[in-house]
Design an enzyme around this catalytic site. Structure first.
Site, PDB file in Angstrom:
ATOM      1  CE  LYS A  35      -0.423  -0.275   4.854  1.00 62.23           C
ATOM      2  NZ  LYS A  35      -1.097  -0.719   6.209  1.00 62.23           N
ATOM      3  CE1 TYR A 256      15.360  31.430   5.987  1.00 64.34           C
ATOM      4  CE2 TYR A 256      15.209  28.839   5.440  1.00 64.34           C
ATOM      5  CZ  TYR A 256      15.131  30.243   4.880  1.00 64.34           C
ATOM      6  OH  TYR A 256      14.939  30.576   3.734  1.00 64.34           O
TER       7      TYR A 256
END
Ligand SMILES: *Cc1c(COP(=O)(O)O)cnc(C)c1O
Length: 372
Positions: A35, A256
């Site tokens: 899946k 950042y």
């Protein structure tokens, strides 16, 4: 040079992991769960490695179609069954086995016109409380289903909520056994964790095991043990390169938010991999990473297209210059060192499953066949 990030699918690792799974229960048949596009690896890419499976478990009809197009003729199970009555046509056409977990699915079946009766997996909710019939209803639902001309054979299944801890499956096994004892049919209980934590236990492995993460080389009981401790190898490796370096002085910050501050002079490398590639932004400074096969750690925040690593362990006159060096984000380096995906996942407060499934579309893949 094109952007150097690439994911590798290792066919030999898949084959070895499949035989490792087989050794845990010689009597059971194996449904390899593919899946979510084979947990992010790509069904086409894993097929060669997993074609020795007795069957496949999928979530969507399109995944089953892919397997049929690849030439697989054996059993394919829709693990959640059909999502609407039209999908029963697909089941007939592609000869799919499908889970039946609710009364609506039985209503749809009773109105379905088919030349060939279907094989279904009747699901008991033995405690997970997600899909399936209550244990007390199981026998009567089985009777209703069994009376339909559309049904050829009924197998019985359930799914464990706590199989990754020792003894975690036992309560549900008891419930399942108690309420299915008067019902005939092949049985399917175990996922990877249940199988590996209860090897050679036929009461748990039963007729069909549904195995996903172990095949892809993720740990079955993260974070207690790593995949290598179970004899499993990474099927997916994510690699990139150092595209720039920076020399930091004490007090300099990285990235950042300036979340990392150098305590002493150091060299860092900038890696062409960011959260837009599927590397988790939640991985903070200190997440393990390999540069030229050597273990080091990330520094600062992961940005969209880049992240930074401490180069200290790979510097030295005898080592090649770090610019252009190979970086292994998870899986195996070219030289064969392994960074367990579960370790990265642990630092990012998630699971190997999520990292595998979350690899971004923009990352190109290469399949390594057994002879590589
Ligand atoms: C995904 C899934 C599995 C496989 O689980 P793993 O933990 O990856 O082995 C088994 N059974 C069902 C019903 C599933 O949805």
């Amino acid at each position: 040079m094109t952007r150097p990030i690439k994911a590798f699918v290792d066919t030999k690792a898949l084959k070895d992991n499949l035989s490792c799974v087989r050794k845990k229960s010689a009597q059971s048949q194996i449904l390899s769960v593919v899946k979510a596009n084979a947990y992010g690896h790509g069904i086409e890419r894993v097929f060669e490695g997993l074609r020795g499976s007795d069957g496949f478990g999928v979530l969507e009809v399109c995944e089953a179609q892919t397997l049929r197009d690849l030439g697989f003729r054996g059993p394919i199970v829709l693990l959640e069954g059909v999502f609407d009555p039209r999908e029963l046509e697909d089941c007939s056409r592609l000869q799919l086995w499908h889970t039946v977990h609710c009364n609506e699915q039985i209503d749809w079946l009773s109105r379905h016109k088919t030349h060939k009766a279907h094989r279904v997996f009747l699901k008991m909710n033995s405690g997970m409380n997600r899909l399936g019939f209550k244990p007390e209803q199981f026998k009567s639902v089985w009777n209703r289903l069994n009376a339909l001309p559309q049904i050829e054979e009924i197998s019985l299944m359930t799914h464990f909520s706590d199989a990754d801890v020792v003894g975690g499956a036992l309560r549900q096994v008891e419930t399942f056994d108690l309420h299915s004892q008067e019902v005939i049919g092949e049985r399917s209980l175990s996922n990877s964790a249940a199988l590996f934590l209860n090897p050679h236990n036929n009461a748990i492995a039963q007729d069909w095991v549904r195995v996903g993460i172990a095949l892809y080389g993720g740990s079955v009981n993260h974070p207690t043990q790593l995949a290598q401790a179970w004899g499993l190898q990474p099927a997916m490796s994510l690699r990139s390169k150092i595209i720039a370096t920076q020399d930091l002085q004490a007090g300099d910050t990285v990235g950042y938010g300036s979340t990392f501050t150098a305590r002493h002079p150091m060299k860092i490398g900038i890696v062409a991999c960011g959260y837009a590639d599927g590397y988790p932004r939640s991985a903070e400074s200190g997440t393990p990473i390999l540069v030229n096969g050597r273990l080091t750690q990330t520094v600062g925040r992961v940005s969209m297209d880049m992240l930074s690593v401490d180069l200290t362990p790979v510097l030295g006159p005898e080592n090649p210059p770090p610019l252009g060096a190979e970086v292994t984000l998870w899986g195996a380096s070219t030289s064969g060192q392994i960074l367990e995906i579960d370790l990265v996942a642990h630092h990012a407060k998630t699971l190997a499953y999520e990292l595998m499934c979350g690899l971004a579309h923009r990352v190109p893949f290469e399949v390594l066949d057994d002879t590589d």
